[in-house]
Design an enzyme around this catalytic site. Sequence first.
Site, PDB file in Angstrom:
ATOM      1  N   ASP A   3      51.895  33.232  38.734  1.00 30.87           N
ATOM      2  CA  ASP A   3      51.985  34.872  39.067  1.00 30.87           C
ATOM      3  C   ASP A   3      50.915  35.590  38.479  1.00 30.87           C
ATOM      4  O   ASP A   3      50.139  35.146  37.452  1.00 30.87           O
ATOM      5  CB  ASP A   3      53.427  34.918  38.042  1.00 30.87           C
ATOM      6  CG  ASP A   3      54.485  34.146  38.627  1.00 30.87           C
ATOM      7  OD1 ASP A   3      54.542  33.600  39.780  1.00 30.87           O
ATOM      8  OD2 ASP A   3      55.612  34.064  37.734  1.00 30.87           O
ATOM      9  N   LYS A   4      51.168  36.896  38.764  1.00 26.99           N
ATOM     10  CA  LYS A   4      50.079  37.671  38.524  1.00 26.99           C
ATOM     11  C   LYS A   4      49.688  37.783  36.989  1.00 26.99           C
ATOM     12  O   LYS A   4      48.816  37.984  36.447  1.00 26.99           O
ATOM     13  CB  LYS A   4      50.417  39.317  39.186  1.00 26.99           C
ATOM     14  CG  LYS A   4      49.502  40.496  38.714  1.00 26.99           C
ATOM     15  CD  LYS A   4      50.047  41.592  39.515  1.00 26.99           C
ATOM     16  CE  LYS A   4      48.924  42.708  39.016  1.00 26.99           C
ATOM     17  NZ  LYS A   4      49.396  44.017  39.681  1.00 26.99           N
TER      18      LYS A   4
END
Length: 289
Positions: free
Chosen positions: A124-125
């Site tokens: 994920d970011k």
Amino acid sequence: MSSRPDMPPKDPMTGELIVPMRLQRFLARSGVASRRGSEDLMTAGRVRVNGVVVTELGSKVDPSRDVVEVDGRRVSLNEQPAYIMLNKPAGYLTTMSDPQGRPCVASLIPAERYPGLFPVGRLDKDTTGLLLFTTDGDLGQALLHPRHHVSKTYIALVDGTMSDRELNPLRQGITLDDGPCQPARCRLLEADEARAVAPKGIPRGTTAVEVIIREGRKNQVKRMLSRVHHPVLRLHRERFGPLVLTDVRQGSWRPLTDAEVKALKQAPQGGAASSRNATRTKQTRKDRA
């Protein structure tokens, strides 16, 4: 003496005779990308055969005669695939390009040096840690295939004071909105084991947890811990199969060692064996019941 016709050359990696093959298969075998990734390269107009852009899927090439280029760089079957480890910082998308211009991991790796380099899985970011990249399409696909059960080790900082007993639903196989998860290995961590998510010590009112899963669903670890009422504040991946995040600063990358590549190639086989053993164990228990 009668002369024998020339035999077609052999693939140096497999020993198989080289015959005309589909272009996307050639690209995958060359270590440029997975077959699906190779198709994307073709449709994007980044592949040339004998100087001509080829976008039609299913087009064939003769590796012994045709010149194939990706982004202007010639590729062939005897090229060795690339394998690198990135220590991903927060704030980067796990993608090689973003139409909205957001920061992505492609800017952190040597993409120009290794055309076709792609991430194996995603983070994920806001998740940090080990992200594997390769041009070995077949290995990348094998590592992610559900039946191989390659483990991923995460360190999470969660909200609230968590007890070991609260981890039992994860160990037993917690059910999420998209179905039940496989049992996870997990434990509470001391401060010296959790520096990746709590470099100044574990803040009061939070808990550090290690979670090892063998699946790769979207936001899986976050959703598992939220289900037991301890939302994730920070998440870091420390291991991917046999790989351990070592000797690489955050935001930097390094090539894998020969020993790491060898272990990585064996990981899908070991995962498949573990899966078969688990299946046999379940069947034995069923028979005894």
